[in-house]
Design an enzyme around this catalytic site. Structure first.
Site, PDB file in Angstrom:
ATOM      1  N   PHE A   7       1.358   5.862 -10.617  1.00  0.00           N
ATOM      2  CA  PHE A   7       0.055   5.959 -11.228  1.00  0.00           C
ATOM      3  C   PHE A   7      -0.568   7.499 -11.252  1.00  0.00           C
ATOM      4  O   PHE A   7      -1.503   8.020 -12.028  1.00  0.00           O
ATOM      5  CB  PHE A   7      -0.947   5.210 -10.672  1.00  0.00           C
ATOM      6  CG  PHE A   7      -1.146   3.685 -10.996  1.00  0.00           C
ATOM      7  CD1 PHE A   7       0.241   3.358 -12.047  1.00  0.00           C
ATOM      8  CD2 PHE A   7      -1.844   2.757 -10.573  1.00  0.00           C
ATOM      9  CE1 PHE A   7      -0.104   1.886 -12.446  1.00  0.00           C
ATOM     10  CE2 PHE A   7      -1.757   1.397 -10.978  1.00  0.00           C
ATOM     11  CZ  PHE A   7      -0.860   1.182 -11.614  1.00  0.00           C
ATOM     12  N   HIS A  87       8.439  14.260  -4.849  1.00  0.00           N
ATOM     13  CA  HIS A  87       8.044  14.177  -6.236  1.00  0.00           C
ATOM     14  C   HIS A  87       8.177  15.633  -6.711  1.00  0.00           C
ATOM     15  O   HIS A  87       7.451  16.439  -5.777  1.00  0.00           O
ATOM     16  CB  HIS A  87       6.773  13.537  -6.460  1.00  0.00           C
ATOM     17  CG  HIS A  87       6.515  13.224  -7.947  1.00  0.00           C
ATOM     18  ND1 HIS A  87       6.193  14.218  -9.141  1.00  0.00           N
ATOM     19  CD2 HIS A  87       6.984  12.065  -8.973  1.00  0.00           C
ATOM     20  CE1 HIS A  87       6.218  13.651 -10.246  1.00  0.00           C
ATOM     21  NE2 HIS A  87       6.555  12.484 -10.385  1.00  0.00           N
ATOM     22  N   GLU A 156      14.434  12.618 -11.659  1.00  0.00           N
ATOM     23  CA  GLU A 156      13.283  13.109 -12.730  1.00  0.00           C
ATOM     24  C   GLU A 156      13.451  14.519 -13.166  1.00  0.00           C
ATOM     25  O   GLU A 156      12.830  15.296 -12.280  1.00  0.00           O
ATOM     26  CB  GLU A 156      11.972  12.711 -11.936  1.00  0.00           C
ATOM     27  CG  GLU A 156      11.814  11.556 -11.641  1.00  0.00           C
ATOM     28  CD  GLU A 156      10.199  10.896 -11.491  1.00  0.00           C
ATOM     29  OE1 GLU A 156       9.797  10.352 -12.275  1.00  0.00           O
ATOM     30  OE2 GLU A 156       9.410  11.670 -10.654  1.00  0.00           O
ATOM     31  N   GLY A 162       6.313  14.131 -18.433  1.00  0.00           N
ATOM     32  CA  GLY A 162       4.774  13.919 -19.177  1.00  0.00           C
ATOM     33  C   GLY A 162       5.144  15.150 -20.424  1.00  0.00           C
ATOM     34  O   GLY A 162       3.877  15.383 -20.755  1.00  0.00           O
TER      35      GLY A 162
HETATM   36  P1  13P Z   1       6.163  10.478 -17.143  1.00  0.00           P
HETATM   37  O1  13P Z   1       6.473   9.126 -17.399  1.00  0.00           O
HETATM   38  O2  13P Z   1       4.634  10.555 -17.439  1.00  0.00           O
HETATM   39  O3  13P Z   1       6.737  11.466 -17.805  1.00  0.00           O
HETATM   40  O4  13P Z   1       6.146  10.643 -15.471  1.00  0.00           O
HETATM   41  C1  13P Z   1       7.100  10.689 -14.852  1.00  0.00           C
HETATM   42  C2  13P Z   1       6.995  10.757 -13.462  1.00  0.00           C
HETATM   43  O5  13P Z   1       6.934  11.784 -13.042  1.00  0.00           O
HETATM   44  C3  13P Z   1       7.055   9.363 -12.496  1.00  0.00           C
HETATM   45  O6  13P Z   1       7.041   9.859 -11.130  1.00  0.00           O
END
Ligand code: 13P
Length: 231
Positions: A7, A87, A156, A162
């Site tokens: 979130f 992250h 990621e 995003g």
């Molecule tokens: P989005 O799905 O908004 O691109 O974010 C990915 C994310 O950073 C999940 O940890």
């Protein structure tokens, strides 16, 4: 298959209660599936749910003088047994170094929490080619015990987070396959996962699940991602 919802700095405790109720109505978990939800720290609670609720972050301490941080004591109050570490937003915006990330990892490994450990390269590294990407990702395992039994890796790519521009199926497949040689653990993909691309991403053999940001914020949309993974 693991479906994880991050979130970030969205939703309150009240909203998270409503979300988990709504999600329960929409998704009945199959035996081979898990849902892990990471609400903000102020929304941690003892939820009555089959889904796992985890922390997005905590300081590597039980308690102590770390103004503004929470430690294992605060997680324990709500029975929180899962945590996100590494992250890119914490590495980049909050300035967490690899050695600090590794310190957190060691602390929460010692505490026995499940760790979703995030790695991912910036755009300039991706543009430098596959070898550069793998070298970059390898360096993000420095100080990390990749044999930890409760480790889940989340790949990621920063340029996909995003941005609405997920990595392609070919990019994800190649990167995950290379990662599987480095770490024999479940690997999630994250970065602009949406209901309309989750199916093809989750169909990739080396993808064990997804870590979803913006498209996880509405229970409907996250449930659609789970459904796409089943198709
Ligand atoms: P989005 O799905 O908004 O691109 O974010 C990915 C994310 O950073 C999940 O940890």
């Amino acid at each position: 298959m693991i479906f994880a919802a991050n979130f970030k700095t969205h939703h309150t405790r009240t909203a998270t209660h409503a979300y988990l109720e709504a999600l329960k109505e929409k998704v009945s978990l199959r035996p081979e599936e898990r849902i892990v939800v990471f609400p903000p720290a102020t929304a941690l609670d003892s939820y009555d749910t089959d889904f796992t609720v985890g922390a997005q972050n905590a300081y590597p301490t039980y308690n102590g003088a770390f103004t503004g941080e929470i430690g294992a004591e605060q997680l324990e109050e709500f029975g929180i047994r899962a945590i996100l570490i590494g992250h890119s937003e914490r590495r980049e915006i909050l300035g967490e170094s690899q050695s600090f990330v590794a310190e957190k990892f060691r602390f929460f490994q010692e505490a026995g929490l499940e760790i979703v450990y995030c790695i991912g390269e910036p755009l300039e590294v991706r543009e430098a080619g596959d070898d550069a990407v793998i070298a970059f990702l390898k360096a993000q395992f420095e100080g990390i015990d990749t044999t930890y039994e409760k480790l889940i890796v989340a790949y990621e790519p920063i340029w996909a987070i995003g941005t609405g521009r997920a990595a392609t199926v070919a990019e994800i497949a190649a990167t995950h396959a290379a990662l599987k040689d480095i770490v024999a653990k479940p690997i999630l993909y994250g970065g602009s996962v949406k209901p309309n691309n989750a199916g093809e991403i989750l169909a990739i053999e080396s993808v064990d699940g997804v870590l979803v940001g913006s498209a996880s914020l509405e229970a409907d949309s996250f449930a659609a991602i789970v459904a796409a993974g089943r198709a």
